[in-house]
Design an enzyme around this catalytic site. Structure first.
Site, PDB file in Angstrom:
ATOM      1  CD  GLU A 460      -3.122   0.741   2.194  1.00  0.00           C
ATOM      2  OE1 GLU A 460      -4.032   1.567   2.285  1.00  0.00           O
ATOM      3  OE2 GLU A 460      -3.057  -0.275   2.906  1.00  0.00           O
ATOM      4  CD  GLU A 731      -4.378  -0.394   9.330  1.00  0.00           C
ATOM      5  OE1 GLU A 731      -5.043  -0.034   8.350  1.00  0.00           O
ATOM      6  OE2 GLU A 731      -3.606  -1.390   9.303  1.00  0.00           O
TER       7      GLU A 731
END
Length: 852
Positions: A460, A731
């Site tokens: 990502e 996260e």
């Protein structure tokens, strides 16, 4: 209330004979001695230093070359525009400044600073290899041989690429920038760099060369393993401008006379890593092909490049239950590993990278998804070899040797991130909070690689807009991100769609372009935060049309002044119990959130218009703001003040953005506090609510509860990851669950900075360092610490454009001792606990005594 005292701690506080103000820290466009400047009316800044309390500048004089501004009556020392004769492209300029102060002194002239203008007329031509070259091909090398027989006065290399480059002159690496030319919206903006290379050249034969990697330009990037997002080619553009002592000049630029080949780098990808065969070197050189690629998108590099920073040695050598050899560096970081090895020709060493070990203690890479994150080297053999990659980076704490072997003392991890000056320090009496601050800063370092990436390890590593906006104010405390965000915001504008939508990631390499609330609002929130932090109106001016276009887009898709349609991420990764049937999941209506951010963006647009003097827009958007607030109250608030989404995030957004009328705010605050208590004094917010939770509680008189939330150690909380050994921000609140198992690997980054936005509250509320809107950029400083929680002391330093601000406090029973430092050419309003009114001070160092 205890008796309040104020004591100046500066030695020699009264000016004696000969005491003078000094001028230090000269900056041009916020950079030190920049090369390749593209601004023809550059902004110049400096700091005043001197022993006088309340020191202020009353006038300045600039000298740029032979030009002088003369004495200018002004207290401006930050962002002063050059107003002399027209500047010439490619030319170098020297400058100095002296100032007059309010003590009746004039400073000596400052030391000499420089800048060199960039190119406007490129003689270089784009070149590509003279052989078939694709994404899967070895990295191409280019070279040009030339001779010099005069004494050199100056030599500057201007260079960029489609892809990433490393340049070399006579076998020496040019500069200390990595992953150049960085990542921008390449179709609109491609940065070039300039390097002073005089010392790399010599009399006689010389060679100039470069090797290119796929990088973000044509390598795999984004979802679905996109490739060639910006083009199929890999290309070089370089121009070496030499001026000799006798006044003559020479230019050596890329053209058809160059040669190309391949060498040791067999493959290089950001996600997968790099493979190099050290037995190979460029040979069998062939020609190149000139290409008529666009040069109109070339821009000067206005932000600091990516450079090497901290290094880490192995702290633990581990043999896992699976029998794997793993090295632990003790810190989750972003960069790569440097190896020193000996072996036989053809021996292979392969390194894999990971952030964590699993519950059993084995090397864990499932959360990398499709990213291989491996570096492979085939040895040259013989003498010791130093090995490191060129055009990739990894997010890791642990490495595993899948092939080959080496000693721990021969392995070192190197951190890579944009070379933003470090500006803030924060510490307190709670070791867990100190580790949290460490994690916040390392989350920023690891994810600020030319763009604010969401995460640095999996397939990502994109410039997610929502993460950037929630963290932007915290980022300003830790590092000087003025140039970093100024550059990135211009890419936001460049990639903004014609209808005003801001894609979810910038630069835009995905099809995520629906303009999600809280993500696309980076267009308004970040420019305003940068203005508050740096007092730079040019950021607002540059981004104003983008801000306006985004608000106008929301208006165009709204019905009856309600933004109640479209796709939205909502309060991303909000609290959900592991037993999701408990009814305790903190779900906030996504259209409620959208309306809140519509109101906030419109409000910030009005503020920006006021600063810039756009009176017609002030009136127009103030009217819109009133209507959309009224629509919110009709749609989402009961007559008693309860909100349709009774979550922490719902109440926090309504209070933070001043949506509720004064009469309804006490009720909303009570409901927010009750909600926090319902969850056992734990937060339940996701990305959009977490950054505002503690600030709202403090603003409305509940700093004690904010401290409770901050110092909560059980899940979900900011300190829960710290108790699990985190060295960066996660996260998810529960990336590692309480039983040691790991969250879903499809989305479980252990270096994801968004929740680190609590750092803003730690600086502005615990330590009390803030700025006023009447003096943004810390020209007018607010010092208002809030002692509380389990803390007995806390302190912070912050390097503003004017100098260092310091605020520290300690407790002895209920007595509070404060130490404060204020830089020259600023003023401060200091709030002492227990005092009836604040104290107005100028520059200097002070001690205050107060009480709780």
């Amino acid at each position: 209330m205890r008796y309040l005292t104020m004591t100046c701690l500066l030695l020699g506080i009264c000016l004696g004979a000969g005491a003078q103000v000094q001028v230090k820290h000269l900056r041009c466009e916020d950079l030190i001695d920049p090369l390749g400047l593209g601004e023809f009316h550059p902004r110049l800044s400096w700091q005043l230093q001197g022993p006088a309390q309340g020191l202020m500048q009353t006038a300045y004089e600039l000298r740029v070359g032979a030009w002088s501004s003369g004495r200018v009556a002004s207290d401006a020392s930050v962002g002063v525009r050059y107003a002399g004769p027209a500047l010439e492209a490619g030319h170098a300029y020297t400058w100095q400044v002296r100032v007059w102060d309010n003590q009746g002194h004039v400073s000596p002239w400052s030391s000499i600073a420089t800048w060199r203008m960039g190119l406007t007329d490129w003689k270089a031509r784009w070149i590509v290899p003279g052989f078939e070259d694709t994404v899967g091909s070895p990295c191409p090398y280019f070279r040009k041989d030339f001779s010099l027989h005069k004494k050199i006065k100056s030599a500057v290399l201007f260079i960029t690429a489609h892809g990433l480059y490393e340049a070399h002159i006579n076998g020496a690496r040019v500069g200390d920038a990595f992953l150049a030319p960085g990542w921008t919206s390449y179709k609109h903006r491609l940065a070039y760099q300039a390097y002073d290379v005089k010392d790399l050249l010599h009399d006689g034969d010389n060679d100039l060369g470069a090797v290119l990697g796929n990088g973000w330009y044509r390598g795999f990037i984004g979802y679905a393993w996109n490739k060639e997002v910006y083009g199929h080619d890999i290309a070089l553009l370089a121009q070496l401008d030499i001026t000799f002592v006798d006044g003559s000049t020479s230019v050596f630029a890329t053209d058809a006379s160059w040669q190309s080949s391949t060498g040791n780098i067999l493959s290089s990808e950001i996600y997968n890593g790099e493979t190099a065969d050290e037995r190979l070197a460029p040979a069998n050189w062939v020609g190149v092909v000139e290409k008529d690629y666009d040069k109109s998108n070339l821009i000067w590099t206005e932000n600091q490049p990516i450079r090497k920073h901290e290094t880490f040695n192995v702290v633990h050598s581990i043999t896992t239950p699976k029998g794997e050899k793993v090295f632990d560096f003790g810190q989750n970081l972003v960069g790569w590993v440097v190896l020193k090895v000996r072996g036989n020709a053809g021996d292979t060493i392969r390194l894999s990278h990971a952030e964590v070990l699993d519950k059993e203690g084995n090397f864990y890479t499932d959360n990398l998804r499709g990213a291989k994150a491996q570096d492979t080297y085939i040895l040259r053999g013989g003498s010791e070899e130093t090995l490191e990659p060129h055009f990739t980076f990894h997010g890791f704490r642990y490495i595993r040797f899948d092939k080959g072997d080496t000693r721990p003392e021969d392995v070192q991890a190197v951190a890579l991130y944009s070379d933003m000056p470090k500006t803030g320090t924060w510490a307190c009496s709670d070791t867990l909070l100190n580790q949290l601050q460490h994690n916040i800063q390392w989350g920023q370092r690891g994810n600020f690689l030319d763009v604010p990436t969401d995460c640095p390890q999996r397939d990502e590593r994109l410039g997610w807009t929502g993460d950037a906006q929630v963290f932007s104010r915290t980022a300003t405390f830790n590092m000087d991100v003025h140039d970093f965000f100024s550059k990135w915001l211009k890419d936001v504008s460049a990639d903004q769609l014609p209808n005003g939508i801001i894609p979810c990631v910038i630069p835009n390499v995905t099809d995520c372009d629906f303009g999600s609330a809280g993500w696309a609002d980076c267009a308004t929130i970040i420019p305003w935060n940068m203005y508050l932090a740096y007092g730079d109106t040019s950021i607002l001016r540059n981004q104003y049309s983008s801000m306006k276009a985004w608000v106008d887009h929301i208006r165009s898709v709204s019905t009856n002044d309600l933004w109640n349609k479209g796709d939205h991420f909502g309060d991303w990764l909000f609290f959900r119990p592991w037993d999701d049937n408990s009814g305790m999941s903190a779900v906030t209506d996504k259209y409620y959130i959208a309306q809140c951010f519509y109101i906030h963006s419109c409000d910030l647009l009005v503020h920006a218009a006021q600063v810039l003097g756009f009176s017609a827009d002030v009136a127009s958007y103030s009217s819109l703001l009133a209507r959309i607030k009224a629509a919110f109250l009709r749609e989402y608030v009961t007559p008693s003040g309860r909100l349709v989404s009774s979550t922490q995030t719902a109440y926090v957004l309504a209070l933070q953005f001043d949506i509720l009328p004064d009469s309804l705010r006490p009720r909303a605050v009570d409901l927010l506090v009750a909600n926090v208590h319902t969850y056992g004094d734990h937060l339940t917010t996701g990305f959009l609510g977490a950054s505002y939770l503690c600030p709202v509680l403090s603003r409305f008189g509940h700093t004690d509860l904010a401290y409770t939330l901050l110092q909560q150690e059980t899940y979900p909380s900011w300190l829960y990851p710290v108790t699990k050994g985190a060295t960066t921000i996660w996260e998810r609140w529960d990336g590692i669950r309480t039983d040691g198992s790991l969250e879903t690997p499809t989305m479980n980054s252990f270096n994801h900075y968004a929740y680190g936005a609590i750092g803003d509250w730690m600086y502005r509320v615990i330590s009390g360092i803030d700025t006023y809107e009447d003096g943004p950029g810390y020209r007018h400083i607010r010092i208002q610490p809030h002692p509380g929680g389990r803390l007995t002391h806390a302190e912070a330093t912050y390097e503003t454009a004017y100098g260092v601000v310091y605020s520290g406090w300690s407790l002895s029973g209920r007595a509070v001792t404060m130490h404060v430092r204020i830089p020259a050419n600023t003023r401060a309003t200091v709030f002492v606990p227990g005092a009836a009114s604040p104290v107005e001070v100028g520059s200097g160092e002070y001690t205050f005594e107060g009480s709780l």
